[in-house]
Write a protein that holds these residues in place. Structure first.
Motif, PDB file in Angstrom:
ATOM      1  N   GLY A   1      -4.691   4.402   8.218  1.00 44.93           N
ATOM      2  CA  GLY A   1      -3.387   4.996   8.500  1.00 44.93           C
ATOM      3  C   GLY A   1      -2.219   4.047   8.294  1.00 44.93           C
ATOM      4  N   ASP A   2      -2.479   2.727   8.112  1.00 44.53           N
ATOM      5  CA  ASP A   2      -1.398   1.775   7.844  1.00 44.53           C
ATOM      6  C   ASP A   2      -0.813   2.017   6.456  1.00 44.53           C
ATOM      7  OD1 ASP A   2      -1.813   0.615  10.274  1.00 44.53           O
ATOM      8  OD2 ASP A   2      -2.839  -1.165   9.513  1.00 44.53           O
ATOM      9  N   THR A   3       0.498   1.853   6.327  1.00 42.86           N
ATOM     10  CA  THR A   3       1.180   2.049   5.048  1.00 42.86           C
ATOM     11  C   THR A   3       1.730   0.721   4.541  1.00 42.86           C
ATOM     12  OG1 THR A   3       1.780   4.333   5.584  1.00 42.86           O
ATOM     13  CG2 THR A   3       3.079   3.244   3.866  1.00 42.86           C
ATOM     14  N   TYR A   4       1.505   0.446   3.257  1.00 43.61           N
ATOM     15  CA  TYR A   4       1.959  -0.786   2.615  1.00 43.61           C
ATOM     16  C   TYR A   4       2.532  -0.469   1.237  1.00 43.61           C
ATOM     17  CZ  TYR A   4      -0.471  -3.541   6.179  1.00 43.61           C
ATOM     18  OH  TYR A   4      -0.870  -4.104   7.359  1.00 43.61           O
ATOM     19  N   LEU A   5       3.170  -1.474   0.635  1.00 45.89           N
ATOM     20  CA  LEU A   5       3.674  -1.379  -0.728  1.00 45.89           C
ATOM     21  C   LEU A   5       3.078  -2.529  -1.540  1.00 45.89           C
ATOM     22  CD1 LEU A   5       6.031  -0.161   1.173  1.00 45.89           C
ATOM     23  CD2 LEU A   5       7.508  -0.521  -0.801  1.00 45.89           C
ATOM     24  N   ALA A   6       2.558  -2.214  -2.733  1.00 47.66           N
ATOM     25  CA  ALA A   6       2.144  -3.228  -3.706  1.00 47.66           C
ATOM     26  C   ALA A   6       3.182  -3.230  -4.814  1.00 47.66           C
ATOM     27  CB  ALA A   6       0.757  -2.915  -4.257  1.00 47.66           C
ATOM     28  N   THR A   7       3.913  -4.349  -5.000  1.00 50.04           N
ATOM     29  CA  THR A   7       5.041  -4.350  -5.930  1.00 50.04           C
ATOM     30  C   THR A   7       4.950  -5.525  -6.891  1.00 50.04           C
ATOM     31  OG1 THR A   7       6.495  -5.711  -4.526  1.00 50.04           O
ATOM     32  CG2 THR A   7       6.493  -3.341  -4.143  1.00 50.04           C
TER      33      THR A   7
ATOM     34  N   THR B   1      -1.205   4.521   1.685  1.00 48.81           N
ATOM     35  CA  THR B   1      -1.781   4.477   3.026  1.00 48.81           C
ATOM     36  C   THR B   1      -3.272   4.225   2.887  1.00 48.81           C
ATOM     37  OG1 THR B   1      -0.119   6.017   3.864  1.00 48.81           O
ATOM     38  CG2 THR B   1      -2.122   5.743   5.174  1.00 48.81           C
ATOM     39  N   VAL B   2      -3.795   3.261   3.662  1.00 51.16           N
ATOM     40  CA  VAL B   2      -5.219   2.948   3.545  1.00 51.16           C
ATOM     41  C   VAL B   2      -6.033   4.025   4.245  1.00 51.16           C
ATOM     42  CG1 VAL B   2      -4.890   0.477   3.262  1.00 51.16           C
ATOM     43  CG2 VAL B   2      -5.035   1.420   5.548  1.00 51.16           C
ATOM     44  N   ALA B   3      -7.173   4.350   3.640  1.00 48.32           N
ATOM     45  CA  ALA B   3      -7.980   5.463   4.129  1.00 48.32           C
ATOM     46  C   ALA B   3      -9.002   5.038   5.180  1.00 48.32           C
ATOM     47  CB  ALA B   3      -8.696   6.133   2.949  1.00 48.32           C
ATOM     48  N   SER B   4      -9.194   3.727   5.354  1.00 48.94           N
ATOM     49  CA  SER B   4     -10.164   3.271   6.348  1.00 48.94           C
ATOM     50  C   SER B   4      -9.815   1.847   6.754  1.00 48.94           C
ATOM     51  CB  SER B   4     -11.588   3.326   5.776  1.00 48.94           C
ATOM     52  OG  SER B   4     -11.703   2.496   4.650  1.00 48.94           O
TER      53      SER B   4
ATOM     54  N   ASP C   1       5.042  -4.695   3.905  1.00 45.10           N
ATOM     55  CA  ASP C   1       4.769  -3.716   4.944  1.00 45.10           C
ATOM     56  C   ASP C   1       5.592  -2.458   4.693  1.00 45.10           C
ATOM     57  OD1 ASP C   1       7.365  -4.277   5.788  1.00 45.10           O
ATOM     58  OD2 ASP C   1       6.738  -5.539   7.447  1.00 45.10           O
ATOM     59  N   GLU C   2       5.481  -1.495   5.596  1.00 44.70           N
ATOM     60  CA  GLU C   2       6.127  -0.200   5.378  1.00 44.70           C
ATOM     61  C   GLU C   2       7.635  -0.329   5.274  1.00 44.70           C
ATOM     62  OE1 GLU C   2       5.796   4.376   7.127  1.00 44.70           O
ATOM     63  OE2 GLU C   2       5.024   2.680   8.286  1.00 44.70           O
ATOM     64  N   ALA C   3       8.216  -1.355   5.928  1.00 42.35           N
ATOM     65  CA  ALA C   3       9.664  -1.563   5.879  1.00 42.35           C
ATOM     66  C   ALA C   3      10.103  -2.322   4.630  1.00 42.35           C
ATOM     67  CB  ALA C   3      10.119  -2.316   7.134  1.00 42.35           C
ATOM     68  N   GLY C   4       9.150  -2.777   3.807  1.00 43.59           N
ATOM     69  CA  GLY C   4       9.494  -3.495   2.594  1.00 43.59           C
ATOM     70  C   GLY C   4       9.495  -4.999   2.734  1.00 43.59           C
ATOM     71  N   GLU C   5       9.163  -5.537   3.922  1.00 46.81           N
ATOM     72  CA  GLU C   5       9.133  -6.979   4.122  1.00 46.81           C
ATOM     73  C   GLU C   5       7.854  -7.568   3.520  1.00 46.81           C
ATOM     74  OE1 GLU C   5      11.489  -8.941   5.367  1.00 46.81           O
ATOM     75  OE2 GLU C   5      12.780  -7.184   5.549  1.00 46.81           O
ATOM     76  N   ALA C   6       7.970  -8.715   2.864  1.00 50.69           N
ATOM     77  CA  ALA C   6       6.825  -9.354   2.216  1.00 50.69           C
ATOM     78  C   ALA C   6       5.792  -9.787   3.252  1.00 50.69           C
ATOM     79  CB  ALA C   6       7.282 -10.542   1.386  1.00 50.69           C
ATOM     80  N   VAL C   7       4.532  -9.447   3.005  1.00 52.22           N
ATOM     81  CA  VAL C   7       3.420  -9.837   3.868  1.00 52.22           C
ATOM     82  C   VAL C   7       2.599 -10.944   3.214  1.00 52.22           C
ATOM     83  CG1 VAL C   7       1.281  -9.024   4.945  1.00 52.22           C
ATOM     84  CG2 VAL C   7       3.310  -7.556   4.936  1.00 52.22           C
ATOM     85  N   ALA C   8       2.386 -10.843   1.899  1.00 49.85           N
ATOM     86  CA  ALA C   8       1.630 -11.852   1.165  1.00 49.85           C
ATOM     87  C   ALA C   8       2.015 -11.765  -0.305  1.00 49.85           C
ATOM     88  CB  ALA C   8       0.124 -11.652   1.351  1.00 49.85           C
ATOM     89  N   ARG C   9       1.897 -12.894  -0.999  1.00 53.45           N
ATOM     90  CA  ARG C   9       2.244 -12.934  -2.415  1.00 53.45           C
ATOM     91  C   ARG C   9       1.105 -13.541  -3.229  1.00 53.45           C
ATOM     92  NH1 ARG C   9       7.523 -14.474  -0.393  1.00 53.45           N
ATOM     93  NH2 ARG C   9       9.139 -13.019  -1.075  1.00 53.45           N
TER      94      ARG C   9
END
Length: 532
Positions: free
Chosen positions: A158-164, A97-100, A125-133
């Motif tokens: 407050g946004d949540t993301y995944l880096a995979t 989750t980003v802090a700012s 994104d939080e649901a696991g869908e690819a946003v950028a590669r």
């Protein structure tokens, strides 16, 4: 999560941390007390005497045989489990989750000394869908390797993301034992609520560690938003003195009436290209009369030589096999070919990529013929071994508030690309978030050098972007000097501004090193000179 062998528990230890593994092991070893008591109470009483001894001996032999069979079965099961773990393709990553407020401008990957293959990182994104590669080069030195997106992804506190990053389990250089999560320290000031995640390839389920990690070898490149400076107060102006009253002038005599000029002749309109010559709605996509039936096959294709014909497909079709063919079909989703051995041919097909922040078709070893592609951030994003011919790429997606950079065709580096006889148009107009078209066709040396490119016989439609075509030369890019870029016999539509793009028809053509330019013209036949 259920672990069915000690090997699975050991593998998970590296990912989820030692304490989590010990907790799992303790759970497996524990046996309720009432079960122990019940087992003792139910033990049958063995009679004494010769008959009892004979029965006991036979029972022991039988039990030994049964136990041997069971042990062999367990051994085979453990062996199969090891084999399955050894070859499983997984996505490993970091949920955070980003802090700012700010932007995620790319990803960073901590490469080890013994790694030599290129890797693809994905922001989800939080649901696991690819946003950028991004693509991490395979010939980089060990240590942190940064790769930036085509344009930043704006995020809010407050946004949540995944880096995979994709890899395989089991013993292999660089990632053996999930060592990805024993690497670089996480910046806790920028990212909070960090957790390790994994997903078996081809599934939609992300598994999350309960322990908060302090290290990860795949991390986002976060750039905090700059605070808006407080404006300086505007000084109040001195009061303007009242002027002396101006004397009224003598009345001016009325001039003689001016004769009306002859009407200006209307300019001759610029002739439109011969639409019958170039791809459009009448000669691309599913042939008329084709009866489509719902597709009920796998969404991840792993069988070489698979053919999908006359189907209606919904969702993301992932190609992990060679010589796959999709023809005479309608896809409400996108096609993703991005492994070294995967390849796909798409013919006479319509693809509606919706509003995904990605291409309708990507990313390597792709052939597209006589197809109608629209929606998505880009029509095709392909760097290596790409052939697009006789196809119509148009009407990309730009949701309100999205700061995407759109193209009909995009390459961020690679070799072996042929674009022949297509109609390219980047359609979205700039929005308030500074999103919009870059060009109809864009080649950027972001991840590798642009080389062996042929662009011939295409129609470049007028676009609200900066140019209709940008062809690889850019001194600000890591690989900004292309080679063997051949651009011939293309037609450019001037549009209402008369320049095809906002700034002009083309840029980024350097010439030399095997590159050539010839026969490129406006729709009225006037020649277009290249621009660097």
């Amino acid at each position: 999560m259920v672990f069915r062998s000690k090997h699975a528990i050991i593998s998970a230890a590296g990912l989820f941390g030692l304490s989590a593994c010990l907790s799992i092991a303790s759970t497996v070893a524990a046996v309720p007390g009432d079960r122990i008591a019940r087992s003792s109470a139910e033990t049958p009483t063995v009679a004494s005497g010769p008959e009892a001894g004979e029965r006991r001996s036979g029972d022991q032999d039988s039990r030994r045989y049964d136990a041997g069979q069971q042990h062999a079965g367990e051994q085979r099961g453990r062996s199969a489990e090891r084999d399955r773990i050894r070859v499983t393709q997984v996505d490993l990553g970091l949920r955070f989750t980003v802090a700012s407020d700010g932007s995620i401008v790319g990803l960073r990957y901590l490469r080890t000394d013994d790694e030599s293959r290129a890797r693809r990182g994905t922001l989800r994104d939080e649901a696991g869908e690819a946003v950028a590669r991004v693509q991490f080069s395979g010939d980089a030195d060990s240590g942190w390797q940064d790769a930036r997106f085509d344009r930043p992804v704006r995020v809010e506190k407050g946004d949540t993301y995944l880096a995979t990053i994709g890899t395989k389990t089991g013993k292999r250089p660089g990632l053996s034992g999930w060592s990805l999560f024993d690497r670089g320290r996480i910046d806790a000031d920028q990212l909070v609520d960090a957790a390790r995640v994994l997903r078996i390839a081809g599934t939609d389920t992300w598994r999350t560690s309960e322990s908060e990690p302090t290290r990860s070898g795949i991390q986002p490149l976060f750039q905090a938003a700059s605070p808006d400076p407080e404006p300086e107060p505007t000084p109040k102006p001195d009061p303007t003195p009242k002027p002396d009253p101006t004397p009224k002038p003598d009345p001016t005599p009325k001039p003689d009436p001016t004769p009306k000029p002859d009407p200006t002749p209307k300019p001759t309109p610029t002739p439109a290209p011969d639409d019958g010559k170039f791809p459009g709605p009448d000669n691309t996509g599913v042939p008329a009369g084709t009866k489509l039936t719902p597709y009920d096959g796998p969404m991840t294709i792993t069988k070489d030589g698979t053919v999908i014909d006359a189907k209606e497909i919904r969702g993301r079709l992932v190609i992990e096999a060679s010589n796959v063919t999709i023809k005479r079909s309608k896809i409400n989703g996108n096609v993703d070919s991005d492994t070294g051995s995967s390849s796909v041919v798409i013919e006479d097909t319509e693809i509606d990529a919706g509003t995904i922040q990605g291409p309708a078709v990507g990313f390597r070893n792709v052939t597209v013929r006589r197809s109608n592609l629209y929606g998505g951030k880009d029509g095709v994003n392909c760097g290596t071994n790409c052939l697009v011919e006789d196809s119509w790429l148009h009407d990309q997606a730009l949701p309100a508030g999205a700061d995407w950079h759109n193209q009909a065709y995009l390459s961020n580096g690679g070799t072996g690309v042929v674009l022949r006889g297509n109609t390219f148009q980047c359609s979205p107009r700039d929005n308030s978030a500074k999103g919009g078209c870059t060009a109809d066709v864009s080649f950027f040396g972001d991840f590798s050098r642009i080389s062996d490119i042929t662009i011939t016989g295409n129609l470049f439609k007028a676009t609200p972007g900066g140019y209709c075509g940008t062809f690889g030369y850019n001194s600000g890019k890591p690989y900004g000097t292309p080679s063997k870029v051949v651009v011939t016999d293309n037609v450019f539509e001037p549009g209402s501004g008369g320049k095809c793009g906002y700034w002009g028809p083309v840029t980024g053509f350097s010439g030399g090193d095997g590159s050539s330019w010839s026969g490129n013209r406006w729709v009225d036949g006037k020649a277009i000179n290249p621009a660097k």
